[in-house]
Design a protein around this motif. Structure first.
Motif, PDB file in Angstrom:
ATOM      1  N   GLY A  27      15.378  24.803 -15.618  1.00  0.00           N
ATOM      2  CA  GLY A  27      16.015  23.512 -15.916  1.00  0.00           C
ATOM      3  C   GLY A  27      15.375  22.336 -15.195  1.00  0.00           C
ATOM      4  N   ASN A  51      12.297  18.647 -17.275  1.00  0.00           N
ATOM      5  CA  ASN A  51      12.656  17.404 -17.943  1.00  0.00           C
ATOM      6  C   ASN A  51      11.836  16.169 -17.540  1.00  0.00           C
ATOM      7  OD1 ASN A  51      14.543  16.253 -19.723  1.00  0.00           O
ATOM      8  ND2 ASN A  51      15.535  15.318 -17.952  1.00  0.00           N
ATOM      9  N   GLU A  52      11.783  15.884 -16.264  1.00  0.00           N
ATOM     10  CA  GLU A  52      11.078  14.689 -15.791  1.00  0.00           C
ATOM     11  C   GLU A  52       9.577  14.814 -16.031  1.00  0.00           C
ATOM     12  OE1 GLU A  52      12.429  11.620 -14.303  1.00  0.00           O
ATOM     13  OE2 GLU A  52      13.857  12.607 -15.633  1.00  0.00           O
ATOM     14  N   LEU A  61       8.153  16.364 -18.540  1.00  0.00           N
ATOM     15  CA  LEU A  61       7.902  16.103 -19.963  1.00  0.00           C
ATOM     16  C   LEU A  61       8.071  14.621 -20.289  1.00  0.00           C
ATOM     17  CD1 LEU A  61       9.659  19.259 -21.451  1.00  0.00           C
ATOM     18  CD2 LEU A  61       7.191  18.799 -21.357  1.00  0.00           C
ATOM     19  N   ARG A  62       8.886  13.926 -19.529  1.00  0.00           N
ATOM     20  CA  ARG A  62       9.059  12.486 -19.769  1.00  0.00           C
ATOM     21  C   ARG A  62       7.921  11.672 -19.188  1.00  0.00           C
ATOM     22  NH1 ARG A  62      14.347   9.992 -17.683  1.00  0.00           N
ATOM     23  NH2 ARG A  62      13.711   8.272 -19.011  1.00  0.00           N
ATOM     24  N   HIS A  93       1.346  13.089 -18.501  1.00  0.00           N
ATOM     25  CA  HIS A  93       0.472  12.813 -19.641  1.00  0.00           C
ATOM     26  C   HIS A  93       0.258  14.106 -20.406  1.00  0.00           C
ATOM     27  CE1 HIS A  93      -2.575  10.768 -22.010  1.00  0.00           C
ATOM     28  NE2 HIS A  93      -3.255  11.892 -21.948  1.00  0.00           N
ATOM     29  N   TYR A  94       0.347  14.037 -21.728  1.00  0.00           N
ATOM     30  CA  TYR A  94       0.175  15.231 -22.552  1.00  0.00           C
ATOM     31  C   TYR A  94      -1.294  15.399 -22.918  1.00  0.00           C
ATOM     32  CZ  TYR A  94       5.260  15.544 -23.384  1.00  0.00           C
ATOM     33  OH  TYR A  94       6.621  15.675 -23.249  1.00  0.00           O
ATOM     34  N   ASN A 149      -3.454  16.890 -25.416  1.00  0.00           N
ATOM     35  CA  ASN A 149      -3.378  17.456 -26.763  1.00  0.00           C
ATOM     36  C   ASN A 149      -4.729  17.940 -27.255  1.00  0.00           C
ATOM     37  OD1 ASN A 149      -0.515  16.448 -27.468  1.00  0.00           O
ATOM     38  ND2 ASN A 149      -1.567  14.660 -26.658  1.00  0.00           N
ATOM     39  N   ARG A 163      -8.410   9.600 -22.366  1.00  0.00           N
ATOM     40  CA  ARG A 163      -7.045  10.124 -22.559  1.00  0.00           C
ATOM     41  C   ARG A 163      -7.015  11.543 -23.102  1.00  0.00           C
ATOM     42  NH1 ARG A 163      -5.532   8.044 -18.757  1.00  0.00           N
ATOM     43  NH2 ARG A 163      -3.536   8.951 -19.228  1.00  0.00           N
ATOM     44  N   ASN A 164      -8.191  12.185 -23.164  1.00  0.00           N
ATOM     45  CA  ASN A 164      -8.257  13.593 -23.532  1.00  0.00           C
ATOM     46  C   ASN A 164      -9.029  14.350 -22.455  1.00  0.00           C
ATOM     47  OD1 ASN A 164      -7.041  13.376 -26.239  1.00  0.00           O
ATOM     48  ND2 ASN A 164      -8.857  12.138 -26.681  1.00  0.00           N
ATOM     49  N   ASN A 221      -2.094   6.085 -16.756  1.00  0.00           N
ATOM     50  CA  ASN A 221      -3.465   5.634 -17.040  1.00  0.00           C
ATOM     51  C   ASN A 221      -4.512   6.144 -16.068  1.00  0.00           C
ATOM     52  OD1 ASN A 221      -2.652   4.085 -19.280  1.00  0.00           O
ATOM     53  ND2 ASN A 221      -2.030   2.429 -17.901  1.00  0.00           N
TER      54      ASN A 221
END
Lengths: 623, 623
Positions: free
Chosen positions: B68, B71-72, B74-75, B78-79, B81, B241-242, B261
């Motif tokens: 649990g 949460n933070e 994922l908020r 940086h993802y 992908n 950003r990747n 950033n």
């Protein structure tokens, strides 16, 4: 106009909000996020700790999202996914012993609570009002704004000087506040001069009464009890976890599932014979207790059982349903009322808190634009125009909704031996789905919601529920962010930050010609925006497609704030849910410019080839 | 065995964790959630504030979910992908002036970072290590556990008394702690007697050295710099950003996008001629500065620009890659080492922190079961068996991964005029995807991971990537919860609470016969569970289908904890994503029982008709 000279106990503020319930908190947070200085006071010593409003509907969740405060609600609230229905079983289905019929409830099926195709959240979320107030309080605290409480407004003067009222920089509102728990050495009484006042102080609003704004409409003869409790596991009623309407032979109730295994019941009391009625024939609520409410509920729920103990009752109340709307939402363009201060209706439709949040969300950015000198005072007129209309529609819904619970309607069902699966209240939810979810709201044409472009009009046939429509909210839709290949929901790119959003649907970016076309768009747009001040706008570019040899830096720098500003409408290896937005939105392949108001509603749509229409639209409400 | 009599400065504790990095924090949180008393100390005065590990991979996010605490992250994280790739352009693609060739980087495409079909998260998330430590610290604080710091262990004695070591209730670990900032009146030195010790104190682990456990393996000759900074918007490199690998003619680097950033660069230094080398031929790192690291990166990135200023550099370091695994992960069954204390390798694979969290997650529940007296000491042997094997696989990956960056490999590309799009490092990520994402881990057969049922074996052909497989984690899958029609991901029904989960795939519930069959299942299961203690298990029922006249209360009460315990595998109006799990999981229509270890890995699978196999399995590792 010079501001009044402050004495130690006289202070100036741009906006004073009276009342820290959902309406006042939303107004205050909206103003704060737009950079406006605000104070918010409340007569209560602390926020609501139990009971009261508890349902957050899909559009309201989207609004909480836009302020970045939905997170804890989505984690801890109970999700209402289904409406379930129990009807009185007609005699043929019951048991008959001699001449006595035993009527039983019969489960009559369930169906999805939210059926709006554009719903981002296919469910409502319930949690007690104090928790939801807490979301806003955290947001305000992060910005250094604390609710001043207990603090009581005791006098209010609104200048009658026309010149002063017309000057948005003046402070025509003078209000005296009593701080009941002022720290030693602080004034316990304070005079505040405000440019604008917001009365968000509930159904018995002191601000509304002081301004002399009448409520229009009536109270009904329907009396209801509401009770929050935790059923024991031994209760055999199987539907505590869905919204359920129960229409028994001689009573009715509605079940709202809540956080932490709690349940809210709304129990019809009007027809209960055991209560006293006063000389005017009205039910005497003074003899009602939590225990009696539960007993009535047990009777209605037979043959199912409701088992609980009084220490598991968290809150209860009894109320007479009123259906009223304030005659005006504003006085002199300077004092506004929001939330329950403007409209009261049955709580069962779950609309009160949601309407309040939407009121505050609608008002906040308009006040901010006038306070900043970005817009004329006339912008504020759109608050009443938009939200009073909504309140009246809400009353219409409430009347229909309440009808389904009436003894008369129920009696008719029994008489007909009806096999109806969806009786009145649920039909009402279905019919008014756009209203009750908040997703179907379309604000009427005005200076801020205006179809300025005939060309853009032309293509705006509703080809899908997602078609971008002036006056409606921007629907959720998945795009891929070009710089980091991340799937992004369009709504998440439109935060409630007080800025007007310009979504440039820029068409394809696959060649030097298309790149040069974007440079032209940039030039045309910049000429207009610079005239108003580029800092009022947030630009977002949505490409229909981008070729592999292009990247977000090929979008002209004047069209993007940073790497987050460029999205693409494409199914890709990075997002299975994206793609098809141009078609679903009704945006032509060559592109279009969509102006989004700071509250997320579409202001206007213009073709990229007729950018002068954008200037016309903005001149209608911006300085 | 009597516990030692405590003196004022001698205290007893079930488990003492030394080191509050990701490995120690996960161990402590896992123990706390299982109800075990734990203390955790760290020599550092505060948690890491910048730099260090930063990538959280898909399986690790699932683990954070199960506690649990995701949460933070994922908020705010940086993802990642996409993996993007830049290669040295062969001469034919570059510019030749006279006899001098100018080599340029060439963008060679991007592809999804996570391709595992069962990934719940199709991306990694990056944030600096201190933030991730903060997630665990919050979880521990909620349970009243604070890290004691700065606190230095100075002596360690492990009893050599065989009887004492064999008795799980004894306190054979004696460790002296120096509390460097002890409050006045408190002992600054303390002796702690613990039943178990966990050394999670990093690559230079004091616990490991004190226990005399050797590291096996070598340091390599590869030297790398790492630097965290924020590029200016004026930098024209388009792929900050990747995750991007850049293979230039005379250097290489790897880009990791980060929160806010920021960017992490890993820069190859081994071939940089300008640095001094010592008499043993090793690079002298003392002359390296942040400025020099950035200069080398700028050179590698040409023709793209990297613009930043030194005040935007948050952290940097230089390191020699070592690839080592501890000879043992445990001493005398009482003292364990986890995380970097057990394995060191290149940080570029992003594995260090993830392996550490997985180590702690694996060890915590086992310690908890032994401390509670639920399992024999032999259970603890599975920690080294499972996690040391993983560490060795990690080193194998690391070698392959690092190879792709070598000058030799790059030179060959140039020589071949190769048009290879996926060079070594990315191929390595692809090949080792199950390992690097953590999603493909399958623990080898043991007392806790055991195919006891031949029948269940029989159907376990891998018919889909989601096929339930002994030793693998339970994959994510959407079901509908019967009581509230809410779509529920199966993983969310399996929290890391220290309980063993029994998923009863119960088949259909559409008739009285099927209902009675569930009563039989309940009876058979209860007989077995009661023998071990029903409080060790959490039951979950997954129906293949339920008819409209049945509800969750028609599942026998002995098979469900409460209304949340019954799910159904159905496409319904309430969930478009659910349905088909029985087929995808390889569960027969008549049902099956799946035992899930407390860490989310499948322990065994038995047919409902041979429940005695469950007893056999549980007797293998439970008391």
């Amino acid at each position: 106009m010079n501001p009044p000279v402050p004495s130690p106990a006289v202070s100036l503020i741009d906006v004073l909000v009276v009342g820290a319930g959902p309406a006042g908190l939303t107004t205050a947070l909206g103003l704060t996020r737009a950079g406006i200085k605000v104070r918010i006071v409340d007569i209560r010593a602390q926020r609501v700790l139990a009971g009261h409003a508890d349902g957050v509907l899909p559009r309201t969740i989207e609004i909480l999202d836009s302020y970045g405060i939905s997170n804890e609600l989505l984690r801890k609230g109970h999700y209402v996914n289904a409406f379930s229905n129990y009807n009185h079983d007609p005699p043929t289905g019951g048991i008959k012993v001699g001449i006595v019929s035993f009527y039983y409830l019969r489960y009559a099926g369930k169906f999805p609570a939210i059926t709006e195709p554009t719903a981002r959240y296919k469910h409502a979320v319930t949690h007690h009002q104090g928790f939801i107030e807490g979301l806003f309080l955290s947001g305000l605290k992060d910005a250094g704004v604390l609710v001043e409480r207990p603090c009581e407004p005791v006098s209010l003067e609104l200048s009658s000087n026309e010149d002063e009222l017309k000057d948005p920089t003046s402070y025509p509102v003078k209000i005296t506040l009593e701080h009941h728990s002022a720290a030693p050495g602080m004034h316990s009484s304070e005079t505040v001069c405000a440019r604008f006042l917001v009365g968000a102080d509930g159904a018995h609003s002191w601000v509304r009464r002081t301004l002399g704004i009448p409520m229009e409409g009536d109270s009904t003869d329907r009396v209801w009890g509401a009770i929050d409790f935790t059923p024991l596991l031994s209760s055999n009623f199987p539907d505590w976890r869905n919204v359920a309407t129960v229409n028994a032979a001689d009573g009715g109730l509605m079940i709202i599932p809540r956080e932490d295994n709690k349940v809210r019941l709304y129990i019809e009391l009007s027809n209960v014979n055991e209560f006293e009625h006063d000389e005017r024939g009205r039910l005497d609520t003074s003899t009602i207790t939590a225990d009696k409410l539960l007993d009535i509920a047990r009777h209605v729920l037979k043959p199912y059982t409701l088992e609980t103990t009084l220490d598991k009752v968290e809150w209860w109340t009894v109320y007479v349903v009123g259906q009223r709307v304030a005659a005006r939402f504003c006085d002199q363009g300077r004092a506004f009322i929001t939330g329950d201060a403007c409209h009261t209706h049955s709580p069962k439709g779950g609309q009160g808190m949601n309407a309040s949040v939407n009121d505050g969300h609608n008002l906040a950015w308009k006040l901010a634009y006038v306070v900043k000198g970005w817009s004329p005072m006339a912008l504020l007129d759109t608050y009443e125009a938009e939200r009073r209309t909504f309140a009246q529609e809400l009353i219409a819904f409430d009347k229909w909704f309440a009808e389904g619970f009436s003894a008369k309607a129920r009696a008719k069902l029994v008489e007909d031996g009806s096999d109806v699966v969806l009786p009145g209240p649920l039909e009402a939810f279905g019919t008014f789905s756009g209203l009750t979810t908040g997703l179907g709201i379309q604000y009427a044409p005005s200076i801020i919601t205006s179809q300025v472009s005939h060309a853009a009009n032309g293509v705006k046939t509703e080809i899908s529920p997602f078609t971008l429509t002036v006056g409606k909210r921007v629907p959720p839709y998945a795009f891929v962010r070009v710089a980091d290949c991340r799937p992004i929901n369009l709504q998440d790119a439109l935060p409630s930050d007080g800025l007007t959003k310009l979504i440039v649907f820029a068409g394809p970016l696959t060649s030097l010609e298309e790149k040069n076309r974007l440079v032209e768009v940039e030039r045309a747009l910049r000429n207009i925006l610079d005239a108003f001040g580029a800092d009022r706008f947030l630009l977002l570019v949505i490409l229909s497609v981008i070729s592999d040899d292009m990247n977000y830096m090929d979008v002209p720098v004047g069209l993007r704030k940073d790497w987050t500003s460029v999205l693409v409408d494409a199914v890709s290896a990075f997002s299975k849910d994206s793609g098809g937005a141009y078609t679903a939105f009704g945006v032509p392949a060559a592109g279009q410019l969509v102006v989004v108001r700071p509250d997320g509603y579409i202001g206007t749509i213009v073709e990229l080839s007729e950018m002068q229409r954008l200037g016309e639209y903005l001149r209608g409400w911006m300085l």
